[in-house]
Enzyme design. Structure first.
Site, PDB file in Angstrom:
ATOM      1  N   LEU A 175      19.548  49.198  16.201  1.00 49.98           N
ATOM      2  CA  LEU A 175      20.405  48.423  17.110  1.00 49.98           C
ATOM      3  C   LEU A 175      20.199  48.966  18.514  1.00 49.98           C
ATOM      4  O   LEU A 175      20.086  50.175  18.700  1.00 49.98           O
ATOM      5  CB  LEU A 175      21.879  48.597  16.694  1.00 49.98           C
TER       6      LEU A 175
ATOM      7  N   HIS B 200      42.677  52.160  28.135  1.00 49.07           N
ATOM      8  CA  HIS B 200      41.217  52.380  28.169  1.00 49.07           C
ATOM      9  C   HIS B 200      40.794  53.339  27.042  1.00 49.07           C
ATOM     10  O   HIS B 200      39.772  53.151  26.402  1.00 49.07           O
ATOM     11  CB  HIS B 200      40.790  52.947  29.525  1.00 49.07           C
TER      12      HIS B 200
ATOM     13  N   ASP C 294      37.897  43.053  27.653  1.00 48.38           N
ATOM     14  CA  ASP C 294      38.991  42.905  28.619  1.00 48.38           C
ATOM     15  C   ASP C 294      40.345  43.015  27.924  1.00 48.38           C
ATOM     16  O   ASP C 294      40.489  42.681  26.754  1.00 48.38           O
ATOM     17  CB  ASP C 294      38.849  41.537  29.327  1.00 48.38           C
TER      18      ASP C 294
HETATM   19  C1  IPE Z   1      35.585  42.315  33.776  1.00 49.20           C
HETATM   20  O1  IPE Z   1      36.937  42.516  33.595  1.00 49.20           O
HETATM   21  C2  IPE Z   1      34.875  43.627  33.865  1.00 49.20           C
HETATM   22  C3  IPE Z   1      34.794  44.390  32.624  1.00 49.20           C
HETATM   23  C4  IPE Z   1      35.234  43.998  31.462  1.00 49.20           C
HETATM   24  C5  IPE Z   1      34.137  45.657  32.720  1.00 49.20           C
HETATM   25  P1  IPE Z   1      37.944  42.525  34.822  1.00 49.20           P
HETATM   26  O2  IPE Z   1      39.281  42.776  34.254  1.00 49.20           O
HETATM   27  O3  IPE Z   1      37.472  43.461  35.865  1.00 49.20           O
HETATM   28  O4  IPE Z   1      37.803  41.046  35.378  1.00 49.20           O
HETATM   29  P2  IPE Z   1      38.811  40.177  36.247  1.00 49.20           P
HETATM   30  O5  IPE Z   1      39.210  41.025  37.421  1.00 49.20           O
HETATM   31  O6  IPE Z   1      39.986  39.862  35.381  1.00 49.20           O
HETATM   32  O7  IPE Z   1      38.049  38.955  36.619  1.00 49.20           O
HETATM   33  C1  IPE Z   2      39.035  46.054  30.648  1.00 48.24           C
HETATM   34  O1  IPE Z   2      40.410  46.066  30.646  1.00 48.24           O
HETATM   35  C2  IPE Z   2      38.421  47.363  31.089  1.00 48.24           C
HETATM   36  C3  IPE Z   2      37.765  47.311  32.396  1.00 48.24           C
HETATM   37  C4  IPE Z   2      37.661  46.254  33.146  1.00 48.24           C
HETATM   38  C5  IPE Z   2      37.192  48.539  32.874  1.00 48.24           C
HETATM   39  P1  IPE Z   2      41.268  45.860  31.959  1.00 48.24           P
HETATM   40  O2  IPE Z   2      41.533  47.188  32.567  1.00 48.24           O
HETATM   41  O3  IPE Z   2      40.643  44.868  32.851  1.00 48.24           O
HETATM   42  O4  IPE Z   2      42.617  45.271  31.346  1.00 48.24           O
HETATM   43  P2  IPE Z   2      43.567  44.153  31.946  1.00 48.24           P
HETATM   44  O5  IPE Z   2      42.713  42.984  32.276  1.00 48.24           O
HETATM   45  O6  IPE Z   2      44.211  44.756  33.151  1.00 48.24           O
HETATM   46  O7  IPE Z   2      44.529  43.871  30.849  1.00 48.24           O
HETATM   47 MG    MG Z   3      40.827  42.856  33.049  1.00 45.71          MG
END
Ligand code: IPE
Ligand code: IPE
Ligand code: MG
Length: 250
Positions: free
Chosen positions: A134, A40, A23
């Site tokens: 792995l 990303h 995240d």
């Molecule tokens: C969780 O992250 C999903 C992934 C890491 C793929 P999100 O960014 O979607 O989660 P929330 O919305 O903060 O709970």
């Molecule tokens: C995690 O990073 C990737 C996915 C959930 C696909 P985010 O896109 O959720 O990044 P934040 O939480 O907005 O910083």
């Molecule tokens: Mg996120």
């Protein structure tokens, strides 16, 4: 210095299965005045580094939460970019995974993925099926509640188990993770203290480690830190500390 930290890892107490909620890509990009997609893209470098790092440390299973069932509701452009990054990762890494003896696995409602992504995913899983060092599992279009509902549907529709014979062990056999060991360590980056629908069943006794590090900045040394922290903990599974320590002596 890097080497030094790693030398404290006890190879006998390695977690068998590490799962990561990757995240913070969006926040990483925002800090740098970039668009979310650049975050990303940068996050893919962390995926490569962590897979290699896990393998070098001797971890046998790593699962990465890459795209949740709820992430489909993000802006269309972001969803498309994420799917394209995934497709490119699989295309580029396929051979490397197999050369490095890394088996690719995936969990989630995979049929919901775009056809081209689904195809290269299936091909890469097939290509690496024999790999043993792995197992890298990608959670894609994955939701923990969805997984439990899917398991219940399967049990109800195939009618093989009578209701009073259902137990935790045979229920687990209907989850996407049926062939994976229980996760020992769950890492979430970017400081968020929630599960976000990840492995709701499986995380029952998993040790949780949250780091403020944003996913695009996460490297092997951060994984090492998480493992060192994990190795200092006492897992009690509902017992008393005394019971656990007595059991460890035997
Ligand atoms: C969780 O992250 C999903 C992934 C890491 C793929 P999100 O960014 O979607 O989660 P929330 O919305 O903060 O709970
Ligand atoms: C995690 O990073 C990737 C996915 C959930 C696909 P985010 O896109 O959720 O990044 P934040 O939480 O907005 O910083
Ligand atoms: Mg996120």
């Amino acid at each position: 210095m890097k080497e030094k930290l790693e030398s404290y890892v006890d190879p006998k107490k390695l977690p068998a299965h590490v799962v990561i909620i990757m995240d913070g890509n969006g926040r990483w990009a925002k800090k740098k005045n970039l668009d979310r997609i650049s975050g990303h893209r940068e996050g893919m470098k962390s995926v490569r580094a962590v897979v290699k790092g896990a393998k070098d440390l001797g971890i046998k299973h790593i699962t990465l939460y890459a795209f949740s069932a709820q992430n489909w509701s993000r802006p269309k452009g972001e969803v498309n970019a994420l799917m394209e990054l995934l497709r490119q990762y699989l295309l580029k890494e396929g051979d490397k995974l197999s050369e490095n003896d890394v088996r690719l696995n995936a969990i989630g409602r995979l049929h919901e993925l775009p056809e081209d992504v689904h195809k290269v995913l299936t091909q890469t899983m097939e290509k690496t099926r024999h790999c043993r060092d792995l197992t890298l599992t990608l959670a894609l279009s994955y939701g923990g509640r969805e997984e439990i509902v899917d398991a219940v549907k399967k049990i109800a529709s195939n009618g093989k188990i009578s209701p009073n014979k259902i137990n935790q062990s045979n229920f687990s056999d209907y989850l996407y993770t049926k062939d994976l060991p229980e996760p020992d360590l769950m890492i979430r980056t970017s400081g968020e203290m929630r599960l976000s629908n990840f492995m709701l069943w499986q995380l029952a006794y998993t040790e949780i480690y949250v780091t403020k590090t944003l996913w695009p900045n996460f490297r092997k040394r951060h994984l090492v830190k998480a493992i060192l922290n994990y190795q200092k903990r006492e897992r009690r599974f509902g017992l008393t500390g005394e019971q656990v320590r007595a059991r460890d002596v035997i």
